[in-house]
Design an enzyme around this catalytic site. Structure first.
Site, mmCIF file in Angstrom:
data_model
loop_
_atom_site.group_PDB
_atom_site.id
_atom_site.type_symbol
_atom_site.label_atom_id
_atom_site.label_comp_id
_atom_site.label_asym_id
_atom_site.label_seq_id
_atom_site.Cartn_x
_atom_site.Cartn_y
_atom_site.Cartn_z
ATOM 1 N N ASP A 1 0.759 -1.193 0.138
ATOM 2 C CA ASP A 1 -0.010 -0.065 -0.027
ATOM 3 C C ASP A 1 1.048 1.237 0.006
ATOM 4 O OD1 ASP A 1 -3.014 0.802 0.538
ATOM 5 O OD2 ASP A 1 -1.948 2.210 1.848
ATOM 6 N N ASN B 1 -0.956 13.181 -5.875
ATOM 7 C CA ASN B 1 -2.152 13.493 -6.872
ATOM 8 C C ASN B 1 -2.620 14.914 -6.710
ATOM 9 O OD1 ASN B 1 -3.179 11.731 -8.781
ATOM 10 N ND2 ASN B 1 -4.530 10.896 -7.332
ATOM 11 N N HIS C 1 -3.797 14.144 -11.756
ATOM 12 C CA HIS C 1 -4.007 12.726 -11.685
ATOM 13 C C HIS C 1 -2.909 12.099 -12.839
ATOM 14 C CE1 HIS C 1 -7.348 12.519 -9.478
ATOM 15 N NE2 HIS C 1 -8.112 13.661 -10.099
ATOM 16 N N ASP D 1 -0.910 8.781 -12.058
ATOM 17 C CA ASP D 1 -1.086 7.538 -13.147
ATOM 18 C C ASP D 1 0.549 7.263 -13.137
ATOM 19 O OD1 ASP D 1 -3.767 7.800 -13.148
ATOM 20 O OD2 ASP D 1 -3.800 8.559 -15.027
ATOM 21 N N ASP E 1 -4.098 2.470 -4.951
ATOM 22 C CA ASP E 1 -2.766 2.552 -4.754
ATOM 23 C C ASP E 1 -2.503 1.178 -3.900
ATOM 24 O OD1 ASP E 1 -3.834 3.059 -2.309
ATOM 25 O OD2 ASP E 1 -2.274 4.589 -1.871
#
Length: 216
Positions: free
Chosen positions: A65, A73, A78, A82, A109
């Site tokens: 995680d 972000n 975004h 990504d 994530d």
């Protein structure tokens, strides 16, 4: 014979067409099972491969995680997020493949992997290598984006196969322990869960609500 030969000749293009159609359909189904962003297997496909991998002696299941992903972000957009997810997925996949396993993206994530590390003494070294790889900066439009990682692992030796649900639960508990200690990696010892669950998931995970005054 001539009639049979004629029928076979006429049917050949049809059979060839169906073969091509079947091949394309299988490829399309395979693509659907892959995460469109990272190209890794999604949850369902990873579960299938993980159940197979856990039958190998020395198999270890790993949950990852990311830490600080939301901040990246929010600060960079975004597209940057990504790029981070894609890079992390690739690094995890490379690490898992080198150790005879596979990787997948469970959602958001959160990632998972199976690896084969028969020597218990080598597991800390390999997890440290993974931690270093995942926490290395990700180049993005002239900048370097950095996230942390909380890694939990559990070796399935001695458990009846497939034991994926239990292995993932113990790896999840180890990952949570790592997260509470500001990241890094932890290895869960023994098959007995240490934390309460809600609806079959560790209490406190997103989407769960602790039951009133009870243990489940």
């Amino acid at each position: 014979m001539n009639t049979l030969a004629s029928v076979s000749t006429a049917a050949a293009p049809l059979l060839a067409g169906w073969s091509v159609h079947t091949l394309l359909l299988r490829r399309r189904i395979a693509r659907i099972r892959l995460d469109p962003l990272t190209g890794l297997p999604g949850r369902a496909q990873f579960t299938t491969s993980a159940r197979r991998d856990l039958r190998i002696p020395g198999a270890v299941v790993v949950l990852v995680d990311l830490d600080g992903f939301k901040a990246v972000n929010d600060a960079h957009g975004h597209a940057a997020g990504d790029a981070v997810l894609t890079a992390i997925g690739g690094r995890l996949q490379t690490w898992a493949a080198l150790l005879g396993g596979s990787a997948g993206r469970l959602g958001g994530d959160e990632f998972a992997a199976t690896v084969v590390i028969p020597d218990p003494g080598r597991r800390p070294f390999e997890l440290r290598e993974l931690d270093n790889a995942l926490c290395s900066p990700v180049p993005f439009r002239g900048a370097e984006l950095t996230v942390g990682a909380s890694i939990g692992a559990f070796a399935v030796a001695g458990l009846p196969a497939p034991a994926l649900d239990l292995a993932l639960r113990r790896a999840d508990e180890a990952m949570y322990a790592a997260k509470r200690s500001a990241g890094g990696w932890r290895i869960a010892e023994g098959p007995i869960p240490e934390m309460t669950t809600t609806n079959g998931r560790r209490t406190g995970r997103p989407g769960t609500t602790a039951p009133a005054g009870g243990r489940r």
